[in-house]
Design an enzyme around this catalytic site. Structure first.
Site, short mmCIF file in Angstrom:
data_model
loop_
_atom_site.label_atom_id
_atom_site.label_comp_id
_atom_site.label_asym_id
_atom_site.label_seq_id
_atom_site.Cartn_x
_atom_site.Cartn_y
_atom_site.Cartn_z
N VAL A 98 -6.83 -11.37 5.07
CA VAL A 98 -5.45 -10.90 5.10
C VAL A 98 -5.32 -9.70 4.17
CG1 VAL A 98 -3.03 -11.52 4.78
CG2 VAL A 98 -4.68 -13.27 5.50
N ASN A 142 -3.22 -5.88 3.19
CA ASN A 142 -1.83 -5.46 3.07
C ASN A 142 -1.27 -4.96 4.39
OD1 ASN A 142 -1.20 -5.72 0.15
ND2 ASN A 142 -2.93 -4.33 -0.07
N THR A 143 -2.13 -4.39 5.24
CA THR A 143 -1.67 -3.82 6.50
C THR A 143 -2.07 -4.67 7.70
OG1 THR A 143 -1.84 -1.59 5.55
CG2 THR A 143 -1.70 -1.76 7.95
N ASN A 144 -3.33 -5.08 7.76
CA ASN A 144 -3.83 -5.85 8.90
C ASN A 144 -4.46 -7.16 8.46
OD1 ASN A 144 -3.26 -3.89 10.99
ND2 ASN A 144 -4.94 -2.66 10.15
N ALA A 191 -8.59 -10.88 -3.86
CA ALA A 191 -9.61 -11.60 -3.08
C ALA A 191 -10.51 -10.64 -2.32
CB ALA A 191 -8.93 -12.57 -2.11
N ASP A 192 -9.95 -9.55 -1.83
CA ASP A 192 -10.76 -8.60 -1.07
C ASP A 192 -11.88 -8.00 -1.91
OD1 ASP A 192 -8.79 -7.34 -2.62
OD2 ASP A 192 -8.64 -5.61 -1.28
N ARG A 193 -11.62 -7.78 -3.19
CA ARG A 193 -12.61 -7.16 -4.07
C ARG A 193 -13.73 -8.15 -4.41
NH1 ARG A 193 -9.51 -3.61 -8.44
NH2 ARG A 193 -11.34 -2.28 -8.10
N THR A 234 0.45 25.04 7.64
CA THR A 234 0.87 23.84 6.91
C THR A 234 0.04 22.62 7.28
OG1 THR A 234 3.14 24.66 6.71
CG2 THR A 234 2.80 22.28 6.44
#
Length: 258
Positions: free
Chosen positions: A7, A9-11, A109-111, A185
């Site tokens: 889980v 932050n985005t997906n 947890a991801d780390r 730009t």
């Protein structure tokens, strides 16, 4: 089979591992309001499409950086797959590596999962660069311990913030520009985003190596890892499955310990 859930932050990624390899993988947008029932209806349809029965799932593990999703993920596994998921935590989960920092309970947890996956696959003295909502740098020591790292805004997050803060700057996608010096730009913005993050990767990794006095292999993962790896020799390998493999290794370690 093991249901591994990452889980972000985005997906959110769901994957099934049969003990030897991943046999299926699906992703959805992370939504704290999604109920266990809604998860199951979505998953059941995808599993049926690949002829995988619900009873094939015997265990589950989850690494979540979104605390509000935990209750419904737990309920999903307990109600529909008849198992209690193992949630990865730096201070509460038995791990095959040490989390050697001042506040292990604060480490995402991801780390932790990336550290385990990287050390298992590639050995010691690594820097794992994860291109997610944030761009993280995780340092893996000689003995496989997680010893700290760096958190920077993700490239898409930076572009979105720039668009919101500057009324005349458009919202753009990340792409590799042909030149560093832009002539309009859009090309100026693309250069700042792309070459700026290439320089971030090279600079941070070089400073980590200088500070620690150790040469590191740099492993990249996450959605934009392949795009940035094309433009720097700092990144030695791209491994899109690193996080999911780390979850499998942590589950295997805990299962062996009983």
């Amino acid at each position: 089979m093991l249901l591994a859930i990452d889980v972000g932050n985005t997906n959110t990624v769901f994957a099934l591992h049969d003990g030897e390899a991943f046999v299926a993988e699906w992703r959805c947008k992370t939504d704290a309001g999604r109920t266990a029932d809604e998860y199951f209806v979505w998953l059941r349809q995808l599993m049926d499409f690949q002829n995988i029965g619900v009873r094939a799932v015997r265990s589950a593990i989850c690494g979540s950086v979104a605390p509000k999703t935990v209750f419904n993920i737990k309920k999903l596994c307990e109600t529909y797959f008849s198992c209690t998921p193992l949630f990865v935590s730096g201070s509460e989960t038995r791990l095959p590596v040490e989390v050697r920092v001042d506040a292990p309970h604060e480490v995402g947890a991801d780390r932790i999962v990336n550290t385990v996956g990287a050390y298992t696959a590639y050995g010691p003295n690594l820097i794992v660069v994860d291109f997610g909502t944030a761009t993280t740098f995780d340092v893996v020591a000689e003995d496989g311990a997680y010893v700290g790292g760096v958190i920077a805004p993700g490239v898409n997050l930076s572009l979105e913030a720039l668009h919101r803060a500057a009324a005349r700057l458009p919202n753009i996608d990340v792409a590799r520009p042909e030149t560093v010096v832009g002539r309009d730009t859009l090309s100026c913005m693309r250069s700042g985003a792309y070459w700026g993050y290439v320089s971030l990767i090279e600079g941070v990794c070089a400073r980590i190596a200088q500070e620690r006095g150790v040469s590191h292999d740099v492993i990249a993962t996450g959605g934009l890892s392949a795009l940035f790896a094309k433009s720097t020799d700092t990144i030695r390998r791209v491994d899109p499955d690193l996080t999911m493999r780390g979850l499998v290794e942590i589950h295997r370690f805990n299962a062996a310990k009983g």
